[in-house]
Design an enzyme around this catalytic site. Sequence first.
Site, PDB file in Angstrom:
ATOM      1  N   HIS A   1       8.660   0.277  -2.365  1.00 33.98           N
ATOM      2  CA  HIS A   1       7.611   1.303  -2.291  1.00 33.98           C
ATOM      3  C   HIS A   1       7.573   2.157  -3.562  1.00 33.98           C
ATOM      4  CE1 HIS A   1       4.941   3.633   0.720  1.00 33.98           C
ATOM      5  NE2 HIS A   1       4.498   3.777  -0.509  1.00 33.98           N
TER       6      HIS A   1
ATOM      7  N   ARG B   1      -0.523  -0.936   2.246  1.00 33.54           N
ATOM      8  CA  ARG B   1       0.099  -0.458   3.485  1.00 33.54           C
ATOM      9  C   ARG B   1       0.658  -1.652   4.246  1.00 33.54           C
ATOM     10  NH1 ARG B   1       1.346   4.749   3.018  1.00 33.54           N
ATOM     11  NH2 ARG B   1      -0.358   5.821   1.976  1.00 33.54           N
TER      12      ARG B   1
END
Lengths: 310, 310
Positions: free
Chosen positions: B273, B225
């Site tokens: 991502h 994250r």
Amino acid sequence: MTLNILFAGREAQFKTYRDEVETGLARAGLSAQVVQSHDPADVDYIIYAPNSAVQDFTPFTKCRGVLNLWAGVEKVVGNATLTQPLVRMVDPGLTLGMVNWVTGHCLRYLLEFDRMTHNPQQVWDDTPPPLASDWQVTILGLGALGHACATALIHQGFQVAGWSRRQKEIDGVACYAGPDGLRTALNNSNIVVLLLPDTPKTEHVINAQTLGHMPKGGFILNPGRGPQIEDAALIDAMNTGHLAGATLDVFRTEPLPQDHPFWGHPKITVTPHIASATRTNTAAASLVDNIIRCENGQPMLNQVDRSAGY
Amino acid sequence: MTLNILFAGREAQFKTYRDEVETGLARAGLSAQVVQSHDPADVDYIIYAPNSAVQDFTPFTKCRGVLNLWAGVEKVVGNATLTQPLVRMVDPGLTLGMVNWVTGHCLRYLLEFDRMTHNPQQVWDDTPPPLASDWQVTILGLGALGHACATALIHQGFQVAGWSRRQKEIDGVACYAGPDGLRTALNNSNIVVLLLPDTPKTEHVINAQTLGHMPKGGFILNPGRGPQIEDAALIDAMNTGHLAGATLDVFRTEPLPQDHPFWGHPKITVTPHIASATRTNTAAASLVDNIIRCENGQPMLNQVDRSAGY
């Protein structure tokens, strides 16, 4: 009695091997001296690099083993003067290094690292990449190194196929043998890894015809031996767009000559013969093991089958 | 009776999930309809993306489970209207993708792929690279993903350490917990991998102080994250030469803004991502499994501990 061990290898590595081997044998209660020259008739073992000055094994009448420092034996196995047992180097460090190199480059192609590490346009494309389980890696050669790489790739989720001269069976690997088997093994491969022994039969195993058996967009990894690839055919397959890329660690001439077309080819990555580097400490331990075995009357490990050539 | 399953996720994925989930449940003898809108009082399950329009769970009085489509729950766990059981996505495809990404980038740094793939000077330096066994990878976060990555890295021969909020025990992993444990875990790490849950406590876990605990020349991988890294401190650590590199897959703002200093930094690689991408087919199978469990009166897997925040 002191064992006389002749070191016929690179000057730069002599002291390291001498210290490691003498200490290792002493720990097993064996007295030994590792030297760079000695009366041949009194030499018990030769630690051997095929490019060393020792090319005539005839005078080593008492020698019980020639312990090759290289994984490949193609430059010594045909020596007619060699009648002593010859063992290949199986170095756990070399095996791990090979597993790291092969796994790393398979993942690099799967996940398109090169597009990420060189991205001057700052492109953000979040399409999920394939999973290892969507790709097949085909390993040509299922010896100690091929087997170890197959196991590591299975652990990463790849589908793994393998091809060898003699039919093998390895858990989780689709094993093939023979000319028809080669075609099948190549047919669905996203990546082909070359880990065959270097024999006259394996020269040019990757040629225009066998490259044609690979699907469009495939990749080649060669951490084995240079002559297994027909260089011009590989470059052709890149230039026509049939193959997507190749990473080559071994070449007919090393270092790879500066004017060789592999250098600078946009689809080819050259690595400087590092995949199968022998590490002195782990390699010395395996020399020590084999000398102890032989002194105890046990067969040495990784003995070369002279008729097969490896 | 037909189960009513509300799909609150991306329009583009609706049909795929609907077909996979309805078919999977039918195979288990359960009749279900997956729909994009329905009378809330009659909804049995919600397949949920935290950025969807559903933000008030009060009217879903009969709902037995909110099945998160993301591995991270930080954007839903604090929702005061949510009283229904919440489960995280643990997608075998996501786990494998993460293992592939983490292993690949660890091997890339170990073997210096970037120096080989971008080598305009055609340098041939055959110094053997380190083996994976010479390097320590420290994983912050030992949940399902951290655990799977630890196992894969051990298989590649790396020394693996791990750190988590609560002390864990994993075979072959040096496990640490607490603030002192963090320092020890970072001390000898060649590579640090961030796989912590995104909670207020883990924000900025990588800051100037903790970066100082890493040895000079280390690397960071962040597939977890974005907020766990203090961006400016990371860039400082690169620019002073303390850190050798970082590969980042997640960011505070995604796509990463074009003017962010991470882009184009010579020691930073941006990946879009992709490390933790959920794959529709494997994710749908895990939704189906949990609905079947719940219908059979068994506890659902991967239920979120609301007090811990993950």
